[in-house]
Design a protein around this motif. Structure first.
Motif, PDB file in Angstrom:
ATOM      1  N   ASN A 224      46.952  39.697  40.952  1.00  0.00           N
ATOM      2  CA  ASN A 224      47.290  41.169  42.090  1.00  0.00           C
ATOM      3  C   ASN A 224      46.497  41.983  40.684  1.00  0.00           C
ATOM      4  O   ASN A 224      45.863  43.240  41.358  1.00  0.00           O
ATOM      5  N   ILE A 225      46.678  42.495  39.386  1.00  0.00           N
ATOM      6  CA  ILE A 225      45.732  42.986  38.366  1.00  0.00           C
ATOM      7  C   ILE A 225      44.333  42.488  38.326  1.00  0.00           C
ATOM      8  O   ILE A 225      43.558  43.490  38.555  1.00  0.00           O
ATOM      9  N   LEU A 226      44.064  41.291  38.127  1.00  0.00           N
ATOM     10  CA  LEU A 226      42.904  41.241  38.249  1.00  0.00           C
ATOM     11  C   LEU A 226      41.742  41.750  39.635  1.00  0.00           C
ATOM     12  O   LEU A 226      40.328  41.665  39.002  1.00  0.00           O
ATOM     13  N   GLY A 227      42.516  40.623  40.458  1.00  0.00           N
ATOM     14  CA  GLY A 227      41.504  41.181  41.318  1.00  0.00           C
ATOM     15  C   GLY A 227      40.509  42.885  42.183  1.00  0.00           C
ATOM     16  O   GLY A 227      39.983  42.116  41.906  1.00  0.00           O
ATOM     17  N   PRO A 228      41.464  43.851  41.671  1.00  0.00           N
ATOM     18  CA  PRO A 228      40.578  44.832  42.039  1.00  0.00           C
ATOM     19  C   PRO A 228      39.918  45.240  40.630  1.00  0.00           C
ATOM     20  O   PRO A 228      38.015  45.749  40.866  1.00  0.00           O
ATOM     21  N   ILE A 229      39.599  44.845  39.261  1.00  0.00           N
ATOM     22  CA  ILE A 229      38.765  44.739  38.317  1.00  0.00           C
ATOM     23  C   ILE A 229      38.108  43.848  38.389  1.00  0.00           C
ATOM     24  O   ILE A 229      37.204  44.232  38.147  1.00  0.00           O
ATOM     25  N   VAL A 230      38.363  42.199  38.907  1.00  0.00           N
ATOM     26  CA  VAL A 230      37.000  42.029  39.109  1.00  0.00           C
ATOM     27  C   VAL A 230      36.136  42.649  39.874  1.00  0.00           C
ATOM     28  O   VAL A 230      34.945  42.254  39.839  1.00  0.00           O
ATOM     29  N   LEU A 231      36.479  43.076  41.315  1.00  0.00           N
ATOM     30  CA  LEU A 231      35.794  43.383  42.377  1.00  0.00           C
ATOM     31  C   LEU A 231      35.092  44.736  42.100  1.00  0.00           C
ATOM     32  O   LEU A 231      33.787  44.763  42.225  1.00  0.00           O
ATOM     33  N   GLU A 232      35.735  45.531  41.372  1.00  0.00           N
ATOM     34  CA  GLU A 232      35.008  47.225  39.859  1.00  0.00           C
ATOM     35  C   GLU A 232      33.846  46.742  39.317  1.00  0.00           C
ATOM     36  O   GLU A 232      32.648  46.790  39.617  1.00  0.00           O
ATOM     37  N   CYS A 233      34.001  45.368  38.199  1.00  0.00           N
ATOM     38  CA  CYS A 233      32.934  45.149  37.774  1.00  0.00           C
ATOM     39  C   CYS A 233      31.666  44.345  38.397  1.00  0.00           C
ATOM     40  O   CYS A 233      30.952  44.941  38.291  1.00  0.00           O
ATOM     41  N   ARG A 234      32.180  43.485  39.415  1.00  0.00           N
ATOM     42  CA  ARG A 234      31.024  43.036  40.543  1.00  0.00           C
ATOM     43  C   ARG A 234      30.132  43.968  40.907  1.00  0.00           C
ATOM     44  O   ARG A 234      29.182  44.357  41.203  1.00  0.00           O
ATOM     45  N   SER A 235      30.658  45.812  41.335  1.00  0.00           N
ATOM     46  CA  SER A 235      30.400  46.518  42.734  1.00  0.00           C
ATOM     47  C   SER A 235      29.179  47.410  41.724  1.00  0.00           C
ATOM     48  O   SER A 235      28.441  47.693  42.085  1.00  0.00           O
ATOM     49  N   ARG A 236      29.789  47.384  39.794  1.00  0.00           N
ATOM     50  CA  ARG A 236      29.179  48.322  38.750  1.00  0.00           C
ATOM     51  C   ARG A 236      27.940  47.655  38.451  1.00  0.00           C
ATOM     52  O   ARG A 236      26.986  48.602  37.963  1.00  0.00           O
ATOM     53  N   LEU A 237      27.874  46.323  38.784  1.00  0.00           N
ATOM     54  CA  LEU A 237      26.483  45.407  38.086  1.00  0.00           C
ATOM     55  C   LEU A 237      26.050  44.595  39.133  1.00  0.00           C
ATOM     56  O   LEU A 237      24.721  43.903  38.856  1.00  0.00           O
ATOM     57  N   ALA A 238      26.389  44.945  40.148  1.00  0.00           N
ATOM     58  CA  ALA A 238      25.110  44.129  41.256  1.00  0.00           C
ATOM     59  C   ALA A 238      23.853  44.903  41.552  1.00  0.00           C
ATOM     60  O   ALA A 238      23.631  46.036  40.587  1.00  0.00           O
TER      61      ALA A 238
END
Length: 238
Positions: A224-238
């Motif tokens: 639950n902690i990692l899910g949103p953080i991984v998505l944030e990393c992905r969206s900022r680096l796409a």
């Protein structure tokens, strides 16, 4: 189906979860010459990684690939010429069955199919992002005095883009974060070096403390902690 890996198809998001050490499986035709109880320890498997990876794949709607055999059979997170690829000793434990093992056979049977599958999955993605999932033991049997107080470690080699995004977010979520701890990704990053850094693919490499993800409640908490953080990393680096 493959004995080299398990693939979880959670959806079509261009994000691949990779868990090299998710299994303690030893095929019936391989005798490591060890006490079977050792297969429940960190020396054989990254505890909690399979469950967290599966939960994240479902939560995020993406694919996960989990290594299909114990790292005592072959270490999937090692270069093809690296020491420890076929371990005869690990954290003070002898692995006598590997002394006369056929390395070429283990490579053809497990290492090559696993990495070929990772490459094939990434090739299908227009703009891939990788989450590399491992866990670490709070203390090594061979060095019990070494303190490892972090809840999670972030590892990388040269590409620290996602790490710089994730670390403050993980700290804000209440986790004690180790930057390049308890290991350095400059030393132990073979799978990410091969599939991410060599191809310019952004990735986040994490090491969860295994006693915090050893049960269902801990696994759910970290997912639950990692899910949103991984998505944030992905969206900022796409």
């Amino acid at each position: 189906m493959s004995e080299a890996f398990t693939r979880i198809d959670g959806g079509d998001l261009n994000l691949l979860i990779i868990a090299d050490h998710a299994s303690a499986h030893v095929p019936d035709d391989i005798d490591l010459g060890i006490d079977p109880a050792l297969l429940k320890e960190h020396v054989a498997i990254d505890i909690g990684v399979a469950e967290v990876s599966a939960s994240l794949a479902a939560q995020l709607g993406c694919t996960a690939i989990l290594g299909g055999v114990s790292r005592l059979v072959i270490d999937l997170n090692r270069e093809e010429d690296a020491p420890g690829l076929l371990p005869v000793m690990s954290d003070g434990h002898a692995i006598p069955g590997n002394r006369d093992a056929d390395l070429a056979d283990r490579m053809l049977r497990f290492h090559h199919p696993y990495h070929h599958q990772v490459a094939a999955l990434l090739e299908r993605m227009a703009s891939p992002f990788i989450l590399s999932v491992h866990s670490f033991t709070p203390r090594l049997a061979s060095d019990p005095e070494q303190q490892r107080p972090w809840d999670i470690g972030i590892l990388y080699n040269q590409d620290d883009r996602a790490a710089r995004i994730a670390i403050p977010l993980l700290e804000a979520a209440g986790l004690k974060v180790g930057d390049q701890l308890p290991y350095s990704g400059q030393l132990l990053n073979a799978t990410m070096n091969r599939h991410a850094e060599a191809n310019g693919i952004p990735y986040l490499g994490i090491e969860m403390r295994q006693d915090l993800v050893g049960d269902a409640a801990g696994q759910k908490r970290f997912a639950n902690i990692l899910g949103p953080i991984v998505l944030e990393c992905r969206s900022r680096l796409a």
